[in-house]
Design a protein around this motif. Structure first.
Motif, short mmCIF file in Angstrom:
data_model
loop_
_atom_site.label_atom_id
_atom_site.label_comp_id
_atom_site.label_asym_id
_atom_site.label_seq_id
_atom_site.Cartn_x
_atom_site.Cartn_y
_atom_site.Cartn_z
N ILE B 67 45.06 37.67 40.07
CA ILE B 67 44.66 37.84 41.47
C ILE B 67 44.47 36.48 42.13
O ILE B 67 44.42 35.45 41.45
CB ILE B 67 43.36 38.69 41.61
N GLY B 68 44.38 36.49 43.42
CA GLY B 68 44.23 35.27 44.19
C GLY B 68 44.78 35.49 45.58
O GLY B 68 45.54 36.43 45.79
N SER B 69 44.39 34.62 46.52
CA SER B 69 44.85 34.85 47.89
C SER B 69 46.33 34.49 48.00
O SER B 69 46.92 33.94 47.07
CB SER B 69 44.02 34.01 48.86
N ASN B 70 46.92 34.78 49.16
CA ASN B 70 48.35 34.48 49.37
C ASN B 70 48.60 32.99 49.22
O ASN B 70 47.83 32.17 49.72
CB ASN B 70 48.78 34.90 50.77
N ASP B 179 55.30 41.97 39.51
CA ASP B 179 54.79 41.20 40.65
C ASP B 179 54.78 42.07 41.90
O ASP B 179 55.78 42.19 42.57
CB ASP B 179 55.67 39.96 40.85
N GLU B 180 53.64 42.62 42.21
CA GLU B 180 53.44 43.39 43.44
C GLU B 180 54.36 44.59 43.58
O GLU B 180 54.38 45.23 44.62
CB GLU B 180 53.66 42.51 44.69
N HIS B 212 47.54 42.67 44.85
CA HIS B 212 46.40 42.54 45.76
C HIS B 212 45.60 43.84 45.75
O HIS B 212 44.60 43.94 46.45
CB HIS B 212 46.87 42.22 47.16
N SER B 213 46.08 44.81 45.01
CA SER B 213 45.35 46.07 44.97
C SER B 213 44.39 46.05 43.79
O SER B 213 44.80 46.17 42.63
CB SER B 213 46.34 47.23 44.84
N MET B 214 43.11 45.86 44.10
CA MET B 214 42.12 45.75 43.03
C MET B 214 42.01 47.05 42.24
O MET B 214 41.66 47.05 41.07
CB MET B 214 40.75 45.38 43.61
N SER B 215 42.33 48.18 42.92
CA SER B 215 42.19 49.44 42.20
C SER B 215 43.26 49.56 41.11
O SER B 215 42.96 50.00 40.00
CB SER B 215 42.24 50.62 43.17
N ILE B 242 36.79 40.40 39.38
CA ILE B 242 37.07 41.02 40.67
C ILE B 242 35.84 40.92 41.58
O ILE B 242 35.96 40.63 42.78
CB ILE B 242 37.51 42.49 40.48
N ALA B 243 34.68 41.11 41.00
CA ALA B 243 33.45 41.00 41.80
C ALA B 243 33.31 39.60 42.37
O ALA B 243 33.02 39.42 43.57
CB ALA B 243 32.24 41.35 40.94
N ALA B 244 33.58 38.60 41.55
CA ALA B 244 33.47 37.21 42.03
C ALA B 244 34.50 36.93 43.10
O ALA B 244 34.23 36.26 44.10
CB ALA B 244 33.63 36.24 40.86
N TYR B 245 35.73 37.46 42.89
CA TYR B 245 36.82 37.23 43.85
C TYR B 245 36.50 37.89 45.18
O TYR B 245 36.67 37.30 46.25
CB TYR B 245 38.12 37.81 43.27
N GLU B 246 35.98 39.11 45.10
CA GLU B 246 35.69 39.82 46.35
C GLU B 246 34.52 39.18 47.08
O GLU B 246 34.47 39.18 48.30
CB GLU B 246 35.44 41.31 46.06
N ALA B 247 33.57 38.62 46.32
CA ALA B 247 32.44 37.96 46.95
C ALA B 247 32.89 36.70 47.68
O ALA B 247 32.30 36.31 48.69
CB ALA B 247 31.39 37.62 45.90
#
Lengths: 287, 249
Positions: B67-70, B179-180, B212-215, B242-247
């Motif tokens: 995970i990670g931003s664009n 990949d996505e 990008h879909s955490m679910s 995921i919690a850290a990333y979303e925070a």
């Protein structure tokens, strides 16, 4: 975590991005022959599926080409005055040259225009240029049949010697493969090269004597005739004419041309395949 | 490290750097200079440092979410693992050649879906007879039997991605990178493909899932790596990362 390469190799891991040794690479390519042939066949279908006449264009294109050249050089420019069997001469030249120019043009883009395929599946990339040349070869075969029919209609008697066309076309195929390996790799490094290919094709076109005979035009320049026979496409086309039109002394077969053609073809195939293989791991680049 | 070291390593990424050299126009396009002739623009080589020293080890039966931003370097990292992008520093080791599945163009867009199935299978090294045997499975998995004889340029992006996924997963990959690709599929296809990913993982395979879909990451992964600006920010248990990333976002 320090990485110990020898320990990883002991566990069956190997470095990503390294290319296989040349001979095992070539074996991989050979194992993909079904892929190469199918890709070539499907592409012919795909190229024509949006046209009403469909695959008929495989024959129509070279015929129209020959008509234009015949009109321009045979009637308007009268370059045929001293050339025996000018129509046949022109047909052989145009049909064979079409294979060369088509292979070079599409082959140079064989990697760059298939980036989607290259980036989604891993397979030896050499399959792509081979498949382009194979596709052009499949398109050449019906035009050769057409040529033979035309020759017979124009009163040439079929001869056993015409079978020499088969080894000639085989050498021509190998020659184009070697050349396309080189330009396909170079185009990956420098995209601009794709823009230069048409000029290269045209240069070869005019130095090959498609619509005029070197032997007639430069009869008083024997040194030039000596040089031009080392030009591979000239050698191949001249051989083709000697095979099919041997009833006129102008088209007497010169056996040295076979040696020149063979040396070019096999030499280019070896050099080209090594040159292409050496950059195998770089063809998947996005940029 | 979440993984215990008694499991067999499958992919070892060791201090990997990737730099792209891009031929770019020298000036920013602004209202003032759009009128300039295209010949007056200076073209310069720019270097993009996409990955700056990433290291981790993936073990068999791992299913790793990335995970990670664009623009953080996720796809670059995946392409480096498959060998499609050469690394400029560092090394990547793998037990077999990883294959990657991504969204993007069709294989050969002017050919029908069925031709693409055959070509894809042949490219992957199957024989014609083997593909004939697998053909129905592939088409049914992709769920596009109705459109299989139409050229792929007429397919929607979801249909394209489904067919590509179906073709690429016929081979039992030891290492598969997705990949996505699942993001464009519909709900039913997503369930099917997530099951397929679990199946591959259960057959001693290793799966990387960029999403990008955490679910869907929560549903399929047992480990998550968070990449930010070309560096690894976190590596560990899905919930934690995921919690850290979303925070952070």
């Amino acid at each position: 975590m320090p990485v110990d390469a020898s320990q990883l190799e002991a566990q069956g891991l190997s470095r990503v991005g390294g290319r296989p040794p040349y001979f095992s690479y070539m074996r991989d390519v050979f194992q993909r022959r079904d892929f190469i042939v199918s890709l070539a066949r499907y592409r012919i279908e795909a190229e024509n599926q949006r046209n009403r006449l469909g695959v008929g264009w495989v024959l129509l294109k070279p015929i129209l080409n020959a008509l234009v050249f015949g009109l321009v050089f045979g009637i308007l420019m009268k370059s045929h005055a001293d050339t025996p069997f000018f129509i046949e001469f022109l047909l052989i030249g145009v049909f064979l040259f079409e294979f060369f120019s088509g292979s070079l043009g599409a082959g140079s883009k064989s990697i760059t225009s298939n980036s989607a395929l290259v980036q989604s599946l891993s397979f030896p990339r050499m399959s792509l240029p081979i498949s382009v040349v194979t596709q052009k070869f499949f398109q050449l075969v019906p035009t050769m049949v057409l040529l033979i029919i035309a020759l017979v209609v124009m009163g040439h008697r079929p001869q056993l010697e015409w079978l020499l066309l088969i080894p000639l076309l085989a050498l021509f195929y190998i020659f184009c493969l070697g050349m396309v390996f080189i330009v396909a790799r170079l185009t990956v490094h420098v995209r601009d090269l794709a823009n230069l290919i048409p000029f290269l094709t045209r240069f070869v076109f005019y130095t090959t004597g498609i619509f005029f005979s070197f032997d007639v035009r430069f009869a008083d320049h024997p040194e030039l005739l000596e040089i031009v026979q080392y030009q591979p496409v000239y050698a191949i086309l001249t051989l083709g004419r000697s095979i099919l039109l041997n009833s006129d002394p102008l088209y007497t077969m010169d056996p040295t041309l076979w040696w020149i053609t063979g040396a070019w073809s096999i030499g280019l195939l070896v050099i080209g395949s090594v040159f292409f293989w050496r950059a195998e791991e770089r063809y998947g680049r996005v940029f | 490290m979440v993984a215990s070291s008694d499991r067999r390593p499958v992919v070892v990424v060791d201090n990997v750097h990737v730099e792209y050299k891009v031929l770019a126009t020298g000036k920013k396009a602004t209202a003032a200079n759009t009128k300039q002739s295209i010949f007056s623009r200076r073209r310069t080589m720019q270097t993009v440092h996409a990955l700056k020293g990433v290291s981790f080890t993936a073990y068999e039966n791992d299913s790793i979410g990335i995970i990670g931003s664009n623009g953080s370097g996720k796809s670059t990292l995946m392409r480096a693992i498959t060998g499609l992008t050469p690394v400029s520093k560092g090394n990547i080791w793998a037990s077999s050649r990883p294959s990657m599945l991504g969204v993007g163009a069709a294989l050969i867009k002017d050919l029908s879906g069925s031709r693409n199935v055959i070509l894809g299978g042949l490219a992957l090294g199957f024989t014609k007879a083997e593909i004939e045997g697998l053909y129905d499975d592939i088409v049914d998995f992709a769920g596009i039997r109705k459109f299989i004889d139409m050229p792929m340029r007429t397919y929607s992006s979801g249909m394209t991605a489904r067919l590509k996924f179906a073709i690429a997963t016929i081979r039992d990959h030891e290492i598969l990178i997705v990949d996505e690709a699942l993001a464009v599929g519909d709900r039913a296809f997503r369930t099917r493909s997530e099951n397929r990913i679990r199946e591959i993982r259960d057959n001693a395979g290793t799966v990387f899932l960029v999403s990008h879909s955490m679910s869907s990451i929560r549903d399929t992964c047992n480990r998550v790596i968070w990449i930010e600006k070309g560096e690894m920010k976190m590596d560990g248990d899905p919930e934690e990362v995921i919690a850290a990333y979303e925070a952070s976002s």
